[in-house]
Design an enzyme around this catalytic site. Structure first.
Site, PDB file in Angstrom:
ATOM      1  N   HIS A 175       0.826  -1.210   0.000  1.00  0.00           N
ATOM      2  CA  HIS A 175       0.000   0.000   0.000  1.00  0.00           C
ATOM      3  C   HIS A 175       0.858   1.257   0.000  1.00  0.00           C
ATOM      4  CE1 HIS A 175      -4.245  -1.194   0.413  1.00  0.00           C
ATOM      5  NE2 HIS A 175      -3.668  -2.362   0.654  1.00  0.00           N
ATOM      6  N   SER A 225      -5.955   3.415  -6.149  1.00  0.00           N
ATOM      7  CA  SER A 225      -5.426   4.258  -5.073  1.00  0.00           C
ATOM      8  C   SER A 225      -5.544   5.735  -5.419  1.00  0.00           C
ATOM      9  CB  SER A 225      -3.967   3.902  -4.771  1.00  0.00           C
ATOM     10  OG  SER A 225      -3.895   2.655  -4.115  1.00  0.00           O
ATOM     11  N   GLU A 285      -9.183   6.697  -4.908  1.00  0.00           N
ATOM     12  CA  GLU A 285      -9.538   6.694  -3.493  1.00  0.00           C
ATOM     13  C   GLU A 285      -8.960   7.914  -2.780  1.00  0.00           C
ATOM     14  OE1 GLU A 285      -9.706   1.860  -3.628  1.00  0.00           O
ATOM     15  OE2 GLU A 285      -7.964   2.823  -2.724  1.00  0.00           O
ATOM     16  N   GLN A 286      -7.694   8.207  -3.029  1.00  0.00           N
ATOM     17  CA  GLN A 286      -7.081   9.367  -2.376  1.00  0.00           C
ATOM     18  C   GLN A 286      -7.713  10.669  -2.867  1.00  0.00           C
ATOM     19  OE1 GLN A 286      -2.916   9.519  -1.495  1.00  0.00           O
ATOM     20  NE2 GLN A 286      -2.737   7.293  -1.303  1.00  0.00           N
ATOM     21  N   PHE A 333       0.754   3.476   6.973  1.00  0.00           N
ATOM     22  CA  PHE A 333      -0.573   3.718   7.554  1.00  0.00           C
ATOM     23  C   PHE A 333      -1.607   3.398   6.488  1.00  0.00           C
ATOM     24  CE2 PHE A 333      -4.171   6.663   8.123  1.00  0.00           C
ATOM     25  CZ  PHE A 333      -4.567   6.316   9.403  1.00  0.00           C
ATOM     26  N   ALA A 388      -9.161   3.083   4.854  1.00  0.00           N
ATOM     27  CA  ALA A 388     -10.114   3.208   3.747  1.00  0.00           C
ATOM     28  C   ALA A 388     -10.624   4.647   3.769  1.00  0.00           C
ATOM     29  CB  ALA A 388     -11.256   2.209   3.910  1.00  0.00           C
ATOM     30  N   VAL A 389     -10.111   5.470   2.869  1.00  0.00           N
ATOM     31  CA  VAL A 389     -10.344   6.916   2.944  1.00  0.00           C
ATOM     32  C   VAL A 389     -11.584   7.380   2.188  1.00  0.00           C
ATOM     33  CG1 VAL A 389      -7.899   7.444   3.323  1.00  0.00           C
ATOM     34  CG2 VAL A 389      -8.819   7.439   0.981  1.00  0.00           C
TER      35      VAL A 389
END
Length: 167
Positions: free
Chosen positions: A67, A84, A87-88, A119, A122-123
């Site tokens: 990740h 990713s 999601e970010q 770290f 799930a954002v």
């Protein structure tokens, strides 16, 4: 066999990235035999989570290490996976102020120094402030608690990705 997937290769090609850079999870799920509800996000999630949970600690650590950092260097350089990146961006991490970016870098470095893996959260649906608060709240956990939390977050990310892919 899953609906629309008559081969292991096709299945792994479609779902091998659900767990970040870890196609072995999809391969093991296929090899174990997919349940009848594998055409749904929740059913396929259960089939994928089983080999992840059964994997050795070292294998699960490998998934954690795959990740990216939140608002990290890979994001800045545009080197995240498509999932990713989306999601970010959904959490506004691509729009950090210089101060927020510096805070993320500081927390990323402290967290990885303490635990040995990035770290993971799930954002999707969270704000930058909520993510930072979560980050700050978890950086002082003990290693076993944080390993369990990170693996649970990896499973949540996989479920959210599958819900984007399947009905």
């Amino acid at each position: 066999m899953s609906e629309g997937f008559d081969s292991r290769e096709a299945f792994v090609a479609r779902f091998g990235g659900v767990f970040e850079h870890s196609p072995w999870i999809a391969a093991r799920a296929w090899d174990a035999g997919l349940p009848s509800d594998a055409a749904t996000a929740d059913g396929l999630h259960a089939a994928l989570v089983a080999p992840f949970r059964a994997a050795s600690r070292e294998e699960r650590l490998g998934v954690l290490l795959a990740h990216p950092d939140l608002a990290g260097r890979l994001a800045v350089r545009g080197e995240l996976t498509a999932d990713s990146t989306a999601e970010q961006a959904s959490a506004g991490l691509d729009k950090c102020t210089p101060e927020e970016f510096a805070r993320f870098q500081s927390l990323n470095n402290a967290y990885k120094a303490r635990f040995g893996f990035p770290f993971i959260l799930a954002v999707r649906g969270l704000t930058r402030a909520a993510i930072l608060a979560n980050f700050e709240g978890r950086v002082d956990n003990d290693t076993e608690t944080e390993f369990a939390t990170a693996t649970a977050q990896v499973e949540r990310i996989a479920l959210l990705r599958l819900r984007e892919m399947l009905p």
